[in-house]
Design an enzyme around this catalytic site. Structure first.
Site, PDB file in Angstrom:
ATOM      1  N   ASP A  26      -0.156   5.170   0.909  1.00  0.00           N
ATOM      2  CA  ASP A  26      -0.401   6.170   1.967  1.00  0.00           C
ATOM      3  C   ASP A  26      -0.525   5.515   3.335  1.00  0.00           C
ATOM      4  O   ASP A  26      -1.358   4.649   3.533  1.00  0.00           O
ATOM      5  CB  ASP A  26      -1.672   6.962   1.646  1.00  0.00           C
ATOM      6  CG  ASP A  26      -1.463   7.854   0.430  1.00  0.00           C
ATOM      7  OD1 ASP A  26      -2.272   7.790  -0.506  1.00  0.00           O
ATOM      8  OD2 ASP A  26      -0.472   8.602   0.403  1.00  0.00           O
ATOM      9  N   ASP A  65       0.883  -1.168   0.000  1.00  0.00           N
ATOM     10  CA  ASP A  65       0.000   0.000   0.000  1.00  0.00           C
ATOM     11  C   ASP A  65       0.921   1.219   0.000  1.00  0.00           C
ATOM     12  O   ASP A  65       2.120   1.113   0.270  1.00  0.00           O
ATOM     13  CB  ASP A  65      -0.873  -0.052   1.283  1.00  0.00           C
ATOM     14  CG  ASP A  65      -1.517   1.269   1.611  1.00  0.00           C
ATOM     15  OD1 ASP A  65      -2.225   1.806   0.737  1.00  0.00           O
ATOM     16  OD2 ASP A  65      -1.300   1.774   2.725  1.00  0.00           O
TER      17      ASP A  65
HETATM   18  C1  XBP Z   1      -5.204   6.342   0.890  1.00  0.00           C
HETATM   19  C2  XBP Z   1      -6.390   7.008   0.337  1.00  0.00           C
HETATM   20  C3  XBP Z   1      -6.208   8.122  -0.647  1.00  0.00           C
HETATM   21  C4  XBP Z   1      -5.448   9.289  -0.004  1.00  0.00           C
HETATM   22  C5  XBP Z   1      -5.645  10.566  -0.804  1.00  0.00           C
HETATM   23  O1  XBP Z   1      -4.709   5.536  -0.140  1.00  0.00           O
HETATM   24  O2  XBP Z   1      -7.500   6.605   0.652  1.00  0.00           O
HETATM   25  O3  XBP Z   1      -7.502   8.547  -1.020  1.00  0.00           O
HETATM   26  O4  XBP Z   1      -5.992   9.524   1.287  1.00  0.00           O
HETATM   27  O5  XBP Z   1      -5.198  10.379  -2.135  1.00  0.00           O
HETATM   28  P1  XBP Z   1      -3.880   4.156   0.199  1.00  0.00           P
HETATM   29  P2  XBP Z   1      -6.169  10.768  -3.359  1.00  0.00           P
HETATM   30  O6  XBP Z   1      -4.700   3.025  -0.425  1.00  0.00           O
HETATM   31  O7  XBP Z   1      -2.533   4.350  -0.461  1.00  0.00           O
HETATM   32  O8  XBP Z   1      -3.758   4.008   1.705  1.00  0.00           O
HETATM   33  O9  XBP Z   1      -6.702  12.153  -3.077  1.00  0.00           O
HETATM   34  O10 XBP Z   1      -5.281  10.706  -4.590  1.00  0.00           O
HETATM   35  O11 XBP Z   1      -7.245   9.721  -3.357  1.00  0.00           O
HETATM   36 MG    MG Z   2      -2.917   3.228   3.349  1.00  0.00          MG
END
Ligand code: XBP
Ligand code: MG
Length: 253
Positions: A11, A9
């Site tokens: 973020d 993953d």
């Molecule tokens: C986390 C998310 C993303 C980010 C924001 O992604 O839910 O929406 O918070 O990015 P991950 P965007 O699966 O990597 O944990 O505004 O591009 O959606």
């Molecule tokens: Mg994440």
């Protein structure tokens, strides 16, 4: 046996990025003339909605506006999110993010030992590029055989779509891989795809339920940043290394 692939993953897992996302959302709202401001508590709640566009839409609907005003606001979600992504990638490129402990080491060791790498993320591909380039350099993204990001799949986490896309492109069985996540939404997505998952919660997800994880660690750890002994009881050393992941495959089979 060693896993055939590690699927990360982005973020919260590669780096604790959500404060920078939160600031970018608020900056985009201001740029588009909205007086909306998401404080940390707001954002912790809103993070349960994955996907920036979906998150903004959910927030607008929560305002209980009259239908005409709500439709006007919803019609601007895409352009607000484009501004948000531009603000986020600019800030990410300015070196404000660093990888969590153990991430660079595990990516390097996997590359050296021929374990394939992939990303399965809800965030936008531009954000992935900005984070990896600013932390691992221009060629970093090339180490990943597959990147499943944002709108590349029909359904965002907790749906398994991003992980199923990666498995299909890698032509690998889920039990031959290990996923790395930080949130319950991400754990549900990887688990629904049948992939044993290591969870390293971040500040935004620390209170979530990770009971279906194969392994929960505060961080992946490094020789220079070892895990507390109590957190490393299932590890050979006080940081997660590839050899620790052999068991994941046996566990999933
Ligand atoms: C986390 C998310 C993303 C980010 C924001 O992604 O839910 O929406 O918070 O990015 P991950 P965007 O699966 O990597 O944990 O505004 O591009 O959606
Ligand atoms: Mg994440």
């Amino acid at each position: 046996m060693m896993p055939s692939a590690l699927i990360f993953d982005v973020d919260g897992t590669l780096a604790d990025t959500e404060e920078l996302h939160r600031q970018a959302f608020n900056g985009a709202f201001a740029r588009h003339g909205f007086n909306w401001r998401w404080n940390r508590d707001d954002y912790r709640r809103l993070l349960k909605i994955t996907g920036g566009k979906e998150r903004i839409g959910h927030f607008i609907r929560s305002l209980r506006l009259d239908s005409r005003r709500e439709s006007q606001c919803l019609a601007q979600v895409a352009v607000i999110h484009q501004t948000k992504t531009a603000l986020y990638t600019h800030n990410a490129a300015s070196g404000r993010l660093q990888l969590r402990s153990g991430v660079a080491r595990l990516i390097r060791d996997a590359t050296l030992q021929g374990v394939r790498l992939a990303l399965a993320t809800t965030t936008t591909a531009a954000n992935v590029q900005a984070l990896l380039t600013s932390t691992l350099g221009e060629v970093a993204l090339r180490q990943f055989d597959v990147v499943a990001a944002g709108d590349m799949v029909a359904n965002k986490k907790p749906a398994p779509d991003a992980y199923l896309h990666v498995l299909e492109r890698l032509q690998l069985a889920p039990e031959h891989c290990v996923a790395f996540e930080d949130s319950r939404n991400g754990l549900c997505a990887a688990t629904a795809a049948g992939i044993p998952t290591v969870v390293t919660p971040c500040q935004w997800t620390a209170d979530e339920d990770f009971s279906t994880a194969w392994l929960i660690l505060p961080e992946l750890g490094d020789p220079g940043r070892p895990l507390p002994k109590a957190a490393a009881t299932r590890l050979r050393q006080r940081w997660l290394c590839l050899d620790d992941l052999r068991e994941a495959r046996e566990h999933a089979a």
